[in-house]
Design a protein around this motif. Sequence first.
Motif, PDB file in Angstrom:
ATOM      1  N   GLY A  86       0.725  -1.229  -0.270  1.00 46.48           N
ATOM      2  CA  GLY A  86       0.094  -0.467   0.106  1.00 46.48           C
ATOM      3  C   GLY A  86       0.984   0.872  -0.100  1.00 46.48           C
ATOM      4  N   SER A  87      -0.037   2.751   0.318  1.00 46.87           N
ATOM      5  CA  SER A  87       1.093   3.972   0.586  1.00 46.87           C
ATOM      6  C   SER A  87       1.674   3.625   1.660  1.00 46.87           C
ATOM      7  CB  SER A  87      -0.329   4.906  -0.230  1.00 46.87           C
ATOM      8  OG  SER A  87      -1.093   4.691   0.970  1.00 46.87           O
ATOM      9  N   LEU A  88       2.153   5.118   1.360  1.00 49.41           N
ATOM     10  CA  LEU A  88       2.912   5.719   2.916  1.00 49.41           C
ATOM     11  C   LEU A  88       1.902   6.077   4.015  1.00 49.41           C
ATOM     12  CD1 LEU A  88       5.697   8.029   1.062  1.00 49.41           C
ATOM     13  CD2 LEU A  88       6.247   5.770   2.262  1.00 49.41           C
ATOM     14  N   GLU A  89       0.826   6.833   3.160  1.00 46.89           N
ATOM     15  CA  GLU A  89       0.280   7.200   4.034  1.00 46.89           C
ATOM     16  C   GLU A  89      -0.814   6.079   4.649  1.00 46.89           C
ATOM     17  OE1 GLU A  89       0.285   8.243   0.154  1.00 46.89           O
ATOM     18  OE2 GLU A  89       1.307  10.415   0.765  1.00 46.89           O
ATOM     19  N   ASP A  90      -0.882   4.933   4.144  1.00 49.83           N
ATOM     20  CA  ASP A  90      -1.758   3.479   4.696  1.00 49.83           C
ATOM     21  C   ASP A  90      -0.847   3.287   6.093  1.00 49.83           C
ATOM     22  OD1 ASP A  90      -3.462   1.705   5.539  1.00 49.83           O
ATOM     23  OD2 ASP A  90      -1.832   0.314   4.668  1.00 49.83           O
ATOM     24  N   ALA A  91       0.619   2.692   5.746  1.00 51.61           N
ATOM     25  CA  ALA A  91       1.982   2.346   6.427  1.00 51.61           C
ATOM     26  C   ALA A  91       1.197   3.630   7.832  1.00 51.61           C
ATOM     27  CB  ALA A  91       2.518   2.264   5.877  1.00 51.61           C
ATOM     28  N   TRP A  92       1.332   4.297   7.519  1.00 49.03           N
ATOM     29  CA  TRP A  92       1.928   5.660   8.125  1.00 49.03           C
ATOM     30  C   TRP A  92       0.468   5.874   9.094  1.00 49.03           C
ATOM     31  CZ3 TRP A  92       5.498   8.397  10.497  1.00 49.03           C
ATOM     32  CH2 TRP A  92       5.337   9.143  11.025  1.00 49.03           C
ATOM     33  N   LYS A  93      -0.774   5.620   8.891  1.00 46.07           N
ATOM     34  CA  LYS A  93      -1.323   5.252   9.700  1.00 46.07           C
ATOM     35  C   LYS A  93      -1.728   4.063  10.363  1.00 46.07           C
ATOM     36  CE  LYS A  93      -5.080   7.916   6.788  1.00 46.07           C
ATOM     37  NZ  LYS A  93      -6.528   7.629   5.998  1.00 46.07           N
ATOM     38  N   ARG A  94      -1.294   2.846  10.153  1.00 38.60           N
ATOM     39  CA  ARG A  94      -0.980   1.231  10.504  1.00 38.60           C
ATOM     40  C   ARG A  94      -0.209   2.147  11.904  1.00 38.60           C
ATOM     41  NH1 ARG A  94      -0.223  -3.145   6.788  1.00 38.60           N
ATOM     42  NH2 ARG A  94      -1.269  -2.162   4.734  1.00 38.60           N
ATOM     43  N   LEU A  95       0.548   2.405  11.482  1.00 44.35           N
ATOM     44  CA  LEU A  95       2.154   2.881  12.223  1.00 44.35           C
ATOM     45  C   LEU A  95       1.539   4.098  13.354  1.00 44.35           C
ATOM     46  CD1 LEU A  95       5.650   3.331  10.175  1.00 44.35           C
ATOM     47  CD2 LEU A  95       4.730   1.369  12.083  1.00 44.35           C
ATOM     48  N   THR A  96       0.702   4.570  13.745  1.00 46.25           N
ATOM     49  CA  THR A  96       0.129   5.446  14.390  1.00 46.25           C
ATOM     50  C   THR A  96      -0.808   4.723  14.679  1.00 46.25           C
ATOM     51  OG1 THR A  96      -0.104   6.891  12.895  1.00 46.25           O
ATOM     52  CG2 THR A  96       1.480   7.241  13.101  1.00 46.25           C
ATOM     53  N   SER A  97      -1.578   3.545  14.608  1.00 42.49           N
ATOM     54  CA  SER A  97      -2.828   4.000  15.052  1.00 42.49           C
ATOM     55  C   SER A  97      -2.763   2.709  16.457  1.00 42.49           C
ATOM     56  CB  SER A  97      -3.290   2.704  14.367  1.00 42.49           C
ATOM     57  OG  SER A  97      -2.763   1.549  14.555  1.00 42.49           O
ATOM     58  N   PRO A  98      -3.950   3.008  17.117  1.00 38.81           N
ATOM     59  CA  PRO A  98      -3.825   2.292  18.630  1.00 38.81           C
ATOM     60  C   PRO A  98      -3.355   0.702  18.566  1.00 38.81           C
ATOM     61  CG  PRO A  98      -5.692   2.905  17.883  1.00 38.81           C
ATOM     62  CD  PRO A  98      -5.382   3.228  16.746  1.00 38.81           C
ATOM     63  N   ALA A  99      -3.479   0.006  17.334  1.00 37.29           N
ATOM     64  CA  ALA A  99      -2.705  -1.141  17.603  1.00 37.29           C
ATOM     65  C   ALA A  99      -1.185  -1.757  16.107  1.00 37.29           C
ATOM     66  CB  ALA A  99      -3.171  -2.068  15.584  1.00 37.29           C
ATOM     67  N   GLY A 100      -0.802  -0.183  16.670  1.00 39.62           N
ATOM     68  CA  GLY A 100       0.466   0.205  16.361  1.00 39.62           C
ATOM     69  C   GLY A 100       1.180   1.069  17.269  1.00 39.62           C
ATOM     70  N   LEU A 101       1.749   1.578  17.228  1.00 37.51           N
ATOM     71  CA  LEU A 101       2.929   2.366  18.500  1.00 37.51           C
ATOM     72  C   LEU A 101       1.407   3.816  19.241  1.00 37.51           C
ATOM     73  CD1 LEU A 101       5.722   4.701  15.601  1.00 37.51           C
ATOM     74  CD2 LEU A 101       5.880   2.493  17.254  1.00 37.51           C
ATOM     75  N   CYS A 102       0.879   3.987  18.658  1.00 36.06           N
ATOM     76  CA  CYS A 102       0.074   4.255  19.681  1.00 36.06           C
ATOM     77  C   CYS A 102      -0.960   3.834  20.990  1.00 36.06           C
ATOM     78  CB  CYS A 102      -0.729   5.673  18.867  1.00 36.06           C
ATOM     79  SG  CYS A 102       0.623   6.598  17.974  1.00 36.06           S
ATOM     80  N   ALA A 103      -1.209   2.748  20.895  1.00 36.20           N
ATOM     81  CA  ALA A 103      -1.862   1.708  21.779  1.00 36.20           C
ATOM     82  C   ALA A 103      -2.896   3.333  22.982  1.00 36.20           C
ATOM     83  CB  ALA A 103      -1.631   0.643  22.356  1.00 36.20           C
ATOM     84  N   GLU A 104      -1.797   3.863  23.666  1.00 39.29           N
ATOM     85  CA  GLU A 104      -2.088   4.399  24.227  1.00 39.29           C
ATOM     86  C   GLU A 104      -1.133   6.135  23.921  1.00 39.29           C
ATOM     87  OE1 GLU A 104      -1.241   3.785  28.162  1.00 39.29           O
ATOM     88  OE2 GLU A 104      -2.214   2.114  27.914  1.00 39.29           O
ATOM     89  N   GLY A 105      -1.663   7.233  24.084  1.00 43.31           N
ATOM     90  CA  GLY A 105      -1.111   8.491  23.505  1.00 43.31           C
ATOM     91  C   GLY A 105      -1.847   8.909  22.278  1.00 43.31           C
ATOM     92  N   THR A 106      -0.329   9.974  21.384  1.00 45.00           N
ATOM     93  CA  THR A 106      -0.796  10.025  20.159  1.00 45.00           C
ATOM     94  C   THR A 106       0.731   9.921  19.731  1.00 45.00           C
ATOM     95  OG1 THR A 106      -1.967  11.116  18.261  1.00 45.00           O
ATOM     96  CG2 THR A 106      -1.999  12.393  20.357  1.00 45.00           C
ATOM     97  N   VAL A 107       0.842  10.652  18.451  1.00 40.98           N
ATOM     98  CA  VAL A 107       1.787  11.619  17.639  1.00 40.98           C
ATOM     99  C   VAL A 107       0.758  12.991  16.925  1.00 40.98           C
ATOM    100  CG1 VAL A 107       3.337  10.042  18.135  1.00 40.98           C
ATOM    101  CG2 VAL A 107       2.455  10.005  15.573  1.00 40.98           C
ATOM    102  N   GLU A 108      -0.404  11.952  16.711  1.00 39.23           N
ATOM    103  CA  GLU A 108      -1.307  13.060  15.650  1.00 39.23           C
ATOM    104  C   GLU A 108      -0.652  15.148  16.639  1.00 39.23           C
ATOM    105  OE1 GLU A 108      -5.605  14.480  14.219  1.00 39.23           O
ATOM    106  OE2 GLU A 108      -4.783  12.445  14.403  1.00 39.23           O
ATOM    107  N   GLY A 109      -0.561  16.076  15.826  1.00 38.17           N
ATOM    108  CA  GLY A 109       0.067  17.096  15.980  1.00 38.17           C
ATOM    109  C   GLY A 109       0.787  17.783  16.311  1.00 38.17           C
ATOM    110  N   ARG A 110       2.024  16.599  16.844  1.00 40.92           N
ATOM    111  CA  ARG A 110       2.826  16.660  17.992  1.00 40.92           C
ATOM    112  C   ARG A 110       4.551  17.353  16.384  1.00 40.92           C
ATOM    113  NH1 ARG A 110      -0.671  14.869  20.108  1.00 40.92           N
ATOM    114  NH2 ARG A 110      -0.020  13.888  22.387  1.00 40.92           N
ATOM    115  N   ARG A 111       5.157  18.368  17.690  1.00 42.46           N
ATOM    116  CA  ARG A 111       6.055  18.525  16.281  1.00 42.46           C
ATOM    117  C   ARG A 111       7.226  18.398  16.707  1.00 42.46           C
ATOM    118  NH1 ARG A 111       3.293  24.254  16.206  1.00 42.46           N
ATOM    119  NH2 ARG A 111       4.171  24.328  18.101  1.00 42.46           N
TER     120      ARG A 111
END
Length: 135
Positions: free
Chosen positions: A17-42
């Motif tokens: 799939g796409s980079l965007e799809d892979a990023w969504k999976r990585l940063t989802s609750p099933a990935g890096l963000c079971a607790e917390g988020t990286v969305e909106g971080r700088r």
Amino acid sequence: HRGTKRVVVESHRKIDGSLEDAWKRLTSPAGLCAEGTVEGRRPGDMLAVTTASGVRLEGKIQIIGPPRDLAAFIDNLNDAYFRVRIDMGCQTQPEPEVHLWLSTYGLDPAQVSDLQERVDTLLASLFAQAGTANA
């Protein structure tokens, strides 16, 4: 970390799939963000997430560039350097891959082994159909 033994925890998988799809999976609750988020971080913001495989990552974000790149120094792992990068491929490695690694310093070998197992498990669960890179 001068004078402290470095041990690298590293895992990579082909992506489907796409980079965007892979990023969504990585940063989802099933990935890096079971607790917390990286969305909106700088860069400079604090990272505070627990992965789906149970690894707690707390530290300062150095690089964040969705949908390809995230890097941070991880305070709770003795200032380990954490990096995840999604590459679309090149002439020598034409298939897109996700790479995740932690450069650890002075951690107990059993803890490093556990981190390796958890990182491998996490990427395998997210990108199981694509298979391991360089397999």
